[in-house]
Design an enzyme around this catalytic site. Structure first.
Site, short mmCIF file in Angstrom:
data_model
loop_
_atom_site.label_atom_id
_atom_site.label_comp_id
_atom_site.label_asym_id
_atom_site.label_seq_id
_atom_site.Cartn_x
_atom_site.Cartn_y
_atom_site.Cartn_z
N ASP A 8 1.76 -1.52 -14.04
CA ASP A 8 1.50 -2.84 -14.61
C ASP A 8 1.03 -2.63 -16.05
O ASP A 8 1.10 -1.50 -16.58
CB ASP A 8 0.50 -3.64 -13.74
N HIS A 9 0.51 -3.68 -16.67
CA HIS A 9 0.08 -3.59 -18.07
C HIS A 9 -1.05 -2.57 -18.24
O HIS A 9 -1.10 -1.86 -19.25
CB HIS A 9 -0.39 -4.96 -18.56
N CYS A 65 -1.58 1.62 -12.09
CA CYS A 65 -2.16 0.35 -12.52
C CYS A 65 -3.54 0.67 -13.06
O CYS A 65 -3.82 1.83 -13.40
CB CYS A 65 -2.14 -0.70 -11.41
N GLY A 66 -4.40 -0.30 -13.17
CA GLY A 66 -5.71 -0.02 -13.78
C GLY A 66 -6.47 1.05 -13.03
O GLY A 66 -6.97 2.02 -13.59
N THR A 67 -6.55 0.85 -11.72
CA THR A 67 -7.24 1.82 -10.86
C THR A 67 -6.29 2.63 -9.99
O THR A 67 -6.72 3.60 -9.35
CB THR A 67 -8.17 1.06 -9.89
N GLY A 68 -5.06 2.21 -9.88
CA GLY A 68 -4.11 2.79 -8.93
C GLY A 68 -4.20 2.14 -7.55
O GLY A 68 -3.36 2.39 -6.69
N ILE A 69 -5.20 1.30 -7.36
CA ILE A 69 -5.42 0.72 -6.02
C ILE A 69 -4.35 -0.33 -5.69
O ILE A 69 -3.64 -0.22 -4.68
CB ILE A 69 -6.83 0.11 -5.90
N GLY A 70 -4.22 -1.31 -6.55
CA GLY A 70 -3.30 -2.42 -6.24
C GLY A 70 -1.86 -1.96 -6.11
O GLY A 70 -1.16 -2.33 -5.15
N HIS A 98 -0.35 17.78 3.17
CA HIS A 98 -0.67 17.14 4.45
C HIS A 98 0.08 15.84 4.68
O HIS A 98 0.41 15.52 5.82
CB HIS A 98 -2.17 16.83 4.52
N HIS A 133 1.14 18.12 10.69
CA HIS A 133 1.19 17.09 9.64
C HIS A 133 2.48 16.27 9.76
O HIS A 133 2.49 15.08 9.48
CB HIS A 133 1.06 17.74 8.26
C1 RB5 Z 1 -5.36 -5.48 -13.78
O1 RB5 Z 1 -6.39 -6.08 -14.48
C2 RB5 Z 1 -5.92 -4.67 -12.62
O2 RB5 Z 1 -6.50 -5.51 -11.67
C3 RB5 Z 1 -4.83 -3.83 -11.98
O3 RB5 Z 1 -4.25 -3.02 -12.94
C4 RB5 Z 1 -5.25 -2.90 -10.88
O4 RB5 Z 1 -6.33 -2.10 -11.26
C5 RB5 Z 1 -5.41 -3.49 -9.55
O5 RB5 Z 1 -5.65 -2.80 -8.55
#
Ligand code: RB5
Length: 143
Positions: A8-9, A65-70, A98, A133
């Site tokens: 993402d951005h 993404c920002g954290t890689g989480i989303g 694994h 695994h």
């Molecule tokens: C964008 O602001 C941020 O929420 C997205 O990049 C990401 O970190 C979500 O998990």
């Protein structure tokens, strides 16, 4: 080997740095966007990279993404995808050994480029250990 990239951005700058590194190393890149730092929705790009890898358009993928989480949550909704959000070189190695992760995710706002490159190298060079695994990832496929 074709490597899919998506962000993402908030992951755009990291994605472009990874693209430059991998192209220099001779990999073919399937860049699924985004194409700027203008705000976009990460599920679109997580779905795109998940589908590209699941359909065999790329052998593996890197998602940012920002954290890689989303973006990792989104990619993991695609059947056959094992997307591992990693924050250390050890996690990147274990994600292959694994989990046989087919997408590596990371945070553009939380991980340095130096660490990102080290994680990619480690993940590329590691080998899936199979055995117990394989049994476990087969269980994932059945979910
Ligand atoms: C964008 O602001 C941020 O929420 C997205 O990049 C990401 O970190 C979500 O998990």
């Amino acid at each position: 080997m074709i490597i899919a990239l998506a962000s993402d951005h908030a992951g755009y700058e990291m994605k472009m740095a990874i693209k430059e590194k991998l192209e220099k190393e001779g990999y073919e890149i399937l860049d699924l966007g985004t194409d700027s730092t203008e705000s976009v929705d990460y599920p679109i790009y997580g779905k795109a990279i998940g589908e590209a890898v699941a359909q065999g358009k790329a052998e593996k993928g890197i998602a940012v993404c920002g954290t890689g989480i989303g973006i990792s949550i989104a990619a993991n909704k695609v059947k056959g995808i094992r997307c591992a959000l990693c924050t250390s070189v050890e996690m990147a190695r274990l994600a292959k050994e694994h989990n046989n992760a087919n997408i590596l995710a990371m945070g553009g706002r939380t991980t340095s480029k130096e660490l990102a490159f080290q994680m990619i190298d480690e993940w590329f060079n590691a080998e899936f250990l199979g055995g117990k695994h394989q049994r476990r990832i087969s269980m994932l496929d059945e979910m």
